[in-house]
Design a protein around this motif. Structure first.
Motif, PDB file in Angstrom:
ATOM      1  N   ALA A  98       0.850  -1.196   0.025  1.00  0.00           N
ATOM      2  CA  ALA A  98      -0.225   0.016   0.059  1.00  0.00           C
ATOM      3  C   ALA A  98       0.840   1.243   0.072  1.00  0.00           C
ATOM      4  O   ALA A  98       0.682   2.234  -0.676  1.00  0.00           O
ATOM      5  N   SER A  99       2.168   1.153   0.717  1.00  0.00           N
ATOM      6  CA  SER A  99       2.941   2.245   0.866  1.00  0.00           C
ATOM      7  C   SER A  99       3.453   2.569  -0.261  1.00  0.00           C
ATOM      8  O   SER A  99       3.696   3.703  -1.010  1.00  0.00           O
ATOM      9  N   ILE A 100       3.917   1.499  -1.168  1.00  0.00           N
ATOM     10  CA  ILE A 100       4.630   1.501  -2.623  1.00  0.00           C
ATOM     11  C   ILE A 100       3.547   2.085  -3.514  1.00  0.00           C
ATOM     12  O   ILE A 100       3.955   3.207  -4.370  1.00  0.00           O
ATOM     13  N   ARG A 101       2.158   1.698  -3.557  1.00  0.00           N
ATOM     14  CA  ARG A 101       1.309   2.038  -4.455  1.00  0.00           C
ATOM     15  C   ARG A 101       1.077   3.741  -4.167  1.00  0.00           C
ATOM     16  O   ARG A 101       0.990   4.427  -5.119  1.00  0.00           O
ATOM     17  N   ALA A 102       1.188   4.234  -2.953  1.00  0.00           N
ATOM     18  CA  ALA A 102       0.890   5.493  -2.479  1.00  0.00           C
ATOM     19  C   ALA A 102       2.050   6.451  -3.062  1.00  0.00           C
ATOM     20  O   ALA A 102       1.730   7.610  -3.530  1.00  0.00           O
ATOM     21  N   GLN A 103       3.262   5.651  -3.235  1.00  0.00           N
ATOM     22  CA  GLN A 103       4.284   6.696  -3.560  1.00  0.00           C
ATOM     23  C   GLN A 103       4.423   6.492  -5.152  1.00  0.00           C
ATOM     24  O   GLN A 103       4.742   7.724  -5.797  1.00  0.00           O
ATOM     25  N   ILE A 104       4.191   5.752  -5.918  1.00  0.00           N
ATOM     26  CA  ILE A 104       3.955   5.370  -7.287  1.00  0.00           C
ATOM     27  C   ILE A 104       2.893   6.169  -7.889  1.00  0.00           C
ATOM     28  O   ILE A 104       2.987   6.570  -8.940  1.00  0.00           O
ATOM     29  N   ASN A 105       1.752   6.157  -7.175  1.00  0.00           N
ATOM     30  CA  ASN A 105       0.493   6.815  -8.051  1.00  0.00           C
ATOM     31  C   ASN A 105       0.462   8.002  -8.507  1.00  0.00           C
ATOM     32  O   ASN A 105       0.081   8.267  -9.522  1.00  0.00           O
TER      33      ASN A 105
END
Length: 133
Positions: A98-105
């Motif tokens: 979830a953290s990676i998705r938030a950073q990549i979004n």
């Protein structure tokens, strides 16, 4: 298992053909050891020819079924032991994902808008080049 039997048969046939040619040349001139080796390989070839392949296939199938029956409980026990571990890993990886998705979004949205702008530019340029209809 089949490959090793076939390989052994090929080796034996090759040796037998050489031994047969030696026997054909001069049987009196051959030492007793060579005659023993030649007769051994001839007997081995006869035994391999006498071996019925359906019988061998049945033995192999029975061995596989027996091995599967022995390993099935071990596999099931291992799967049950790994279930808690996999769920634990999944629980720990979900916040990281979830953290990676938030950073990549934001980057994916930026790329999407740039692609949209580029596509719009290409469409506008194409319309400008084409004659009016």
């Amino acid at each position: 298992m089949k490959f090793s039997l076939i390989a052994a048969l090929v080796v034996v046939l090759a040796i037998d053909s050489q031994a047969a040619s030696l026997v054909k040349r001069e049987t009196q001139a051959l030492p007793a050891e060579v005659e023993k080796i030649a007769s051994f390989f001839q007997d081995l070839i006869q035994n391999l020819k006498a071996l019925e392949s359906p019988e061998l296939a049945d033995k192999a199938k029975a061995y596989m079924e027996e091995s599967r029956a022995k390993l099935q409980p071990v596999v099931e026990k291992l799967q049950e032991q790994l279930k808690p571990l996999s769920s634990n890993i999944e629980e720990k990886m979900e916040p990281l994902a979830a953290s990676i998705r938030a950073q990549i979004n934001p980057y994916t949205e930026l790329m999407q808008s740039q692609f949209d702008d580029m596509f719009k530019f290409v469409v506008d340029q194409t319309k400008a080049i084409l004659p009016p209809q």
